[in-house]
Enzyme design. Structure first.
Site, PDB file in Angstrom:
ATOM      1  N   GLU A 107       0.840  -1.215   0.000  1.00  0.00           N
ATOM      2  CA  GLU A 107       0.000   0.000   0.000  1.00  0.00           C
ATOM      3  C   GLU A 107       0.867   1.255   0.000  1.00  0.00           C
ATOM      4  OE1 GLU A 107      -2.630  -0.830   3.329  1.00  0.00           O
ATOM      5  OE2 GLU A 107      -3.978  -1.866   1.969  1.00  0.00           O
ATOM      6  N   GLU A 131      -5.064  -8.367  -1.706  1.00  0.00           N
ATOM      7  CA  GLU A 131      -5.835  -8.432  -0.455  1.00  0.00           C
ATOM      8  C   GLU A 131      -7.310  -8.174  -0.735  1.00  0.00           C
ATOM      9  OE1 GLU A 131      -4.390  -5.832   2.602  1.00  0.00           O
ATOM     10  OE2 GLU A 131      -2.302  -6.255   2.148  1.00  0.00           O
TER      11      GLU A 131
HETATM   12  C1  BGP Z   1      -4.386  -3.637   4.770  1.00  0.00           C
HETATM   13  C2  BGP Z   1      -3.019  -4.176   5.174  1.00  0.00           C
HETATM   14  C3  BGP Z   1      -3.031  -5.559   5.717  1.00  0.00           C
HETATM   15  C4  BGP Z   1      -4.271  -5.898   6.534  1.00  0.00           C
HETATM   16  C5  BGP Z   1      -5.550  -5.282   5.978  1.00  0.00           C
HETATM   17  C6  BGP Z   1      -6.717  -5.410   6.931  1.00  0.00           C
HETATM   18  O1  BGP Z   1      -4.315  -2.262   4.735  1.00  0.00           O
HETATM   19  O2  BGP Z   1      -2.167  -4.177   4.032  1.00  0.00           O
HETATM   20  O3  BGP Z   1      -1.824  -5.721   6.437  1.00  0.00           O
HETATM   21  O4  BGP Z   1      -4.085  -5.602   7.851  1.00  0.00           O
HETATM   22  O5  BGP Z   1      -5.384  -3.929   5.684  1.00  0.00           O
HETATM   23  O6  BGP Z   1      -6.731  -4.270   7.775  1.00  0.00           O
HETATM   24  P1  BGP Z   1      -6.892  -4.439   9.347  1.00  0.00           P
HETATM   25  O7  BGP Z   1      -5.964  -5.552   9.733  1.00  0.00           O
HETATM   26  O8  BGP Z   1      -6.523  -3.113   9.912  1.00  0.00           O
HETATM   27  O9  BGP Z   1      -8.334  -4.805   9.584  1.00  0.00           O
END
Ligand code: BGP
Length: 486
Positions: free
Chosen positions: A188, A382
């Site tokens: 990201e 993701e």
């Molecule tokens: C994205 C990240 C991941 C993962 C995902 C879910 O931004 O790249 O690492 O964490 O978000 O977010 P969260 O874990 O804050 O719910």
């Protein structure tokens, strides 16, 4: 038509959210080892949840605790990865996205020689994946850079981070060039403006009134570093493919009022500028003009623009969880949370327990838009839904809501592929429950596999497959031809 015959199916992890072993085998402290679980805060207030100060760092340096620092313990993937890989292989994974923790290789980021024990761990991990027919997709920087580089340089504000990151990348390319074909630079890469400490080791309190200028400079440093790493990957990794990775924050206008459309167009332009640079090799002229008019910009070094133009990424990967709305007058509307972002609530969409809008059609729109914009292969790095999964009396987890979310998004992805988007892989976030990036919770669960740990790290750590485990196995087995109802 469906998905390509060689489509890669799997899941995505991050070292700092899964491995644990925060001091094992010579590993140094990363920015993730400072992240505290803050139960008193609203989980939708991501800024407060991810905020870190100098004082927080001093306290973290002194503490060996891993109850209030969940990313120090993760789910002990560091020791349990063989068992977890067996479970992933049980779903039929052909790809697993992992990250290499920079601090296992260079504990403080500047050591003369890399840490052999850290290098050996990832050798064993990649070998174990290969034994199970699972292709690695490796992220070099996933919110886990050396804390020492924050303390010494205020992170990516300092140009020296470029060389330090490239040195780390080259060590990885040379060590794993016969085991890893697919590489990503920064997770990201657009996120440093939303959480400068996690993404770039920057403490805003050190920047004072020139915070925006410092973040712009750090953005430029990361983009140049990513391009140099792409060039090194092409030189050193036989058949290596280097991708960039974006948080796709797809944004709609709140109404058809032209001024709302203007606001949405600008929000999307600012999100996509990062992939414009890395996929097209140059800063978008409209953004350069905007910064010029605002009297703010970064300061490139001599060769930077040539480096960007000569080292574009081979593919674009991105995270997609939700979409948001914006308006010329946002104060008139209800807001809601998104993935480390706040936006206006779309009245046509349901939201998750964490406030994230659920928009599978937005996923299709994003895939088509990204393919149309760059005409290069896409990889979904993701996608998933965080939820409180609770085992029933028999210890089973009926995560019907997750199957519904994923089914809708996979159908949308299939439509985008049918309409011409070249998508070559999909890794769910996440294959297994892990520590949340934004809130450091375990209770915000994403996995097909439940991990018996709570937000304070209490529990057996036992892995329990959820209903979605066999559902995803059936999807993969059919290469997405069959995407069963919940
Ligand atoms: C994205 C990240 C991941 C993962 C995902 C879910 O931004 O790249 O690492 O964490 O978000 O977010 P969260 O874990 O804050 O719910």
């Amino acid at each position: 038509m469906g998905f390509r015959k060689d489509f890669l199916w799997g899941g995505a992890l991050a070292a700092n959210q899964a491995e644990g072993g925060w001091q094992a085998d010579g590993k140094g402290m990363s920015v993730a080892d400072v992240a505290m679980y803050k139960p008193s805060l609203d989980v939708r207030d991501y800024r407060a949840n991810v905020h870190v100060s100098e004082e927080d760092i001093r306290a973290a340096r002194k503490s060996r605790d891993d109850r209030w620092y969940p990313k120090r313990r993760g789910i002990d993937f560091y020791h349990r990865y063989p068992e977890d890989l067996d479970l992933f292989a049980g779903m039929g994974f052909s790809v697993l996205r992992v990250s290499i923790a920079w601090t296992r290789i260079f504990p403080d980021g500047e050591e003369k020689a890399p840490n052999e024990a850290g290098l050996a761990f990832y050798d064993h991990l990649f070998d174990a994946m290969k034994e199970r027919g699972i292709e690695p997709l490796v992220t070099l920087s996933h919110y886990e850079m050396p804390l020492a580089l924050c303390e010494k340089y205020n992170g990516w504000v300092d140009r020296r981070l470029v060389d330090l990151f490239v040195r780390f990348s080259v060590v990885c390319f040379e060590r794993y060039k016969n085991k890893v074909k697919y590489w990503l630079g920064f997770n990201e890469i657009d996120s440093l403006f939303r959480h400068p400490f996690i993404s770039a080791g920057i403490l805003p309190e050190r920047c004072g009134t020139h915070l925006r200028a410092d973040l712009m400079q750090a953005m430029h440093h990361q983009l140049v570093a990513s391009a140099i790493a792409a060039g090194e990957c092409h030189k050193r990794v036989p058949g290596g493919k280097f991708g960039c990775m974006l948080t796709r924050l797809t944004t709609y206008p709140m109404t058809c009022a032209p001024e709302d459309m203007e606001a949405a167009a600008q929000a999307n332009r600012e999100n996509l500028l990062f992939t414009d640079v890395l996929m097209k090799g140059a800063y978008p002229p409209l953004m350069l003009r905007k910064w010029e008019r605002e009297g703010i910009c970064f300061h490139p070094l001599g060769d930077d623009y040539r480096i960007l133009s000569e080292n574009t990424a081979d593919f674009l990967s991105f995270s997609y969880y939700m979409s948001l709305c914006t308006a010329a007058h946002p104060e008139k509307y209800e807001s809601t949370a998104g993935n480390t972002v706040m936006g206006l609530k779309n009245p046509y969409l349901p939201i998750s327990e964490w406030g994230w809008p659920i928009d599978p059609l937005g996923f299709k729109l994003s895939l088509l838009e990204l393919y149309e914009r760059y005409e290069k292969p896409l990889f979904v790095a993701e996608n998933g839904i965080g939820a409180r999964d609770v085992p029933d009396a028999e210890g089973k987890i009926h995560d019907t809501y997750r199957i519904r979310y994923l089914r809708a998004h996979l159908l949308a992805m299939c439509e985008a592929a049918d309409e011409g988007a070249d998508i070559f892989g999909y890794t769910s976030w996440a294959p297994i429950d892990m520590v949340s990036a934004s809130t450091s919770q375990m209770s915000k669960r994403y996995g097909y596999i439940y991990v018996d740990l709570d937000d304070m790290g209490e529990g057996s750590g036992r892995r329990i497959v959820k209903d979605s485990y066999d559902w995803y196995r059936r999807v993969i087995e059919s290469n997405g031809e069959v995407i069963p109802e919940a």
